[in-house]
Write a protein that holds these residues in place. Structure first.
Motif, short mmCIF file in Angstrom:
data_model
loop_
_atom_site.label_atom_id
_atom_site.label_comp_id
_atom_site.label_asym_id
_atom_site.label_seq_id
_atom_site.Cartn_x
_atom_site.Cartn_y
_atom_site.Cartn_z
N GLU A 26 0.83 -1.21 0.00
CA GLU A 26 0.00 0.00 0.00
C GLU A 26 0.86 1.26 0.00
N VAL A 27 1.87 1.28 0.84
CA VAL A 27 2.74 2.46 0.95
C VAL A 27 3.58 2.64 -0.32
N ALA A 28 4.08 1.54 -0.88
CA ALA A 28 4.89 1.63 -2.09
C ALA A 28 4.08 2.17 -3.27
N SER A 29 2.84 1.72 -3.41
CA SER A 29 2.02 2.21 -4.53
C SER A 29 1.69 3.69 -4.36
N ILE A 30 1.44 4.11 -3.14
CA ILE A 30 1.18 5.53 -2.88
C ILE A 30 2.45 6.34 -3.13
N GLY A 31 3.59 5.82 -2.68
CA GLY A 31 4.86 6.50 -2.91
C GLY A 31 5.17 6.66 -4.38
N LEU A 32 4.88 5.64 -5.18
CA LEU A 32 5.11 5.72 -6.62
C LEU A 32 4.19 6.77 -7.26
N ALA A 33 2.95 6.82 -6.80
CA ALA A 33 2.02 7.84 -7.32
C ALA A 33 2.52 9.23 -6.95
N LEU A 75 -11.16 14.99 -1.46
CA LEU A 75 -10.52 14.88 -0.14
C LEU A 75 -11.53 14.87 1.00
N GLU A 76 -12.61 15.63 0.86
CA GLU A 76 -13.64 15.66 1.89
C GLU A 76 -14.30 14.29 2.04
N VAL A 77 -14.48 13.60 0.94
CA VAL A 77 -15.09 12.27 0.97
C VAL A 77 -14.12 11.26 1.60
N LEU A 78 -12.85 11.38 1.24
CA LEU A 78 -11.85 10.42 1.70
C LEU A 78 -11.39 10.65 3.14
N ALA A 79 -11.77 11.78 3.72
CA ALA A 79 -11.33 12.09 5.09
C ALA A 79 -11.79 11.05 6.09
N TRP A 80 -12.84 10.31 5.76
CA TRP A 80 -13.38 9.32 6.69
C TRP A 80 -12.84 7.92 6.43
N ASP A 81 -12.11 7.77 5.34
CA ASP A 81 -11.56 6.46 4.99
C ASP A 81 -10.10 6.38 5.43
N ARG A 82 -9.65 5.20 5.76
CA ARG A 82 -8.28 5.02 6.27
C ARG A 82 -7.55 3.97 5.44
N MET A 83 -6.22 4.05 5.48
CA MET A 83 -5.43 3.02 4.82
C MET A 83 -5.71 1.68 5.49
N VAL A 84 -5.69 0.61 4.72
CA VAL A 84 -5.98 -0.71 5.26
C VAL A 84 -4.84 -1.18 6.17
N SER A 85 -3.62 -1.03 5.71
CA SER A 85 -2.48 -1.56 6.47
C SER A 85 -1.97 -0.60 7.55
N LEU A 86 -2.26 0.67 7.40
CA LEU A 86 -1.88 1.68 8.40
C LEU A 86 -3.11 2.52 8.73
N PRO A 87 -4.01 2.02 9.56
CA PRO A 87 -5.28 2.70 9.81
C PRO A 87 -5.14 4.07 10.48
N ASP A 118 -7.37 10.90 2.84
CA ASP A 118 -7.24 12.27 2.33
C ASP A 118 -5.78 12.72 2.36
N VAL A 119 -4.99 12.21 3.30
CA VAL A 119 -3.57 12.54 3.34
C VAL A 119 -2.87 11.93 2.14
N THR A 120 -3.15 10.67 1.86
CA THR A 120 -2.48 10.00 0.74
C THR A 120 -2.91 10.59 -0.60
N GLN A 121 -4.17 10.99 -0.71
CA GLN A 121 -4.68 11.52 -1.98
C GLN A 121 -4.51 13.02 -2.12
N SER A 122 -3.95 13.67 -1.13
CA SER A 122 -3.70 15.11 -1.21
C SER A 122 -2.74 15.45 -2.34
N VAL A 123 -2.03 14.45 -2.82
CA VAL A 123 -1.10 14.66 -3.92
C VAL A 123 -1.81 15.23 -5.15
N ILE A 124 -3.07 14.89 -5.34
CA ILE A 124 -3.77 15.33 -6.56
C ILE A 124 -3.97 16.84 -6.58
#
Length: 185
Positions: A49-56, A113-125, A130-136
């Motif tokens: 999960e972290v590697a794919s986010i890091g690559l993005a 980001l507002e929608v994703l604020a309530w969702d968490r990473m699976v492996s690092l809850p 919204d933190v991971t997708q803030s890149v957009i």
């Protein structure tokens, strides 16, 4: 005399270089560590999960750096061959399209980001999506800033009929000739 655009471009370029190199080193470290731990039978649960986010993140922020350097693919030879009026029109049209696209991407990326604020990473809850997708939205704003900061120099080159591809080739040849002269002496 150094213009404000040149100073801003230098700071942006150095900042993006440091950040993208940092991302690359972090991603490399994570991948090497994951391979090591997997080889010894103790896989890292958050690696994929972290590697794919890091690559993005590396891709998005690297694209901003490429925009600042005007290094994205295009058709500069075709544009340079056109008459000045058409060249100017094509330049302005392409800038409007690119900046418009990233403005739309940034706006909708921010809305998500507002929608994703309530969702968490699976492996690092502890980390929300919204933190991971803030890149957009962040990279979209950076891309627009990089386009605008590099715009005056690109406009000047376009008006002068300078083809960036030929300019880069000429620079590479010049550097190779300098290296050749140094190696002979």
């Amino acid at each position: 005399m150094t213009s404000l655009f040149d100073v801003l471009k230098t700071w942006l370029e150095r900042g993006l270089e440091v950040f993208t190199i940092g991302l690359l080193l972090a991603l490399t470290t994570i991948v090497v560590a994951a391979v090591f731990f997997r080889a010894v039978g103790s896989s890292i649960i958050w690696y994929d999960e972290v590697a794919s986010i890091g690559l993005a993140w590396l891709s998005f922020y690297g694209a901003s750096l490429a925009a600042l350097k005007r290094a994205h693919m295009g058709f500069p030879g075709l544009v340079t061959a056109a008459p000045l009026a058409l060249r100017s029109l094509l330049f302005v049209l392409s800038e409007v399209i690119v900046i418009g696209f990233f403005a739309i991407m940034g706006w909708f990326g921010y809305q998500v980001l507002e929608v994703l604020a309530w969702d968490r990473m699976v492996s690092l809850p502890g980390i929300t999506m919204d933190v991971t997708q803030s890149v957009i939205p962040v990279s979209a704003a950076l891309f627009i800033l990089c386009e605008l900061v590099s715009l005056p120099a690109a406009w000047q080159k376009m008006r002068s009929g300078i083809d960036p591809e030929h300019e880069a080739i000429d620079e590479a040849i010049r550097l190779a000739e300098e290296d050749l002269k140094e190696s002979k002496s």
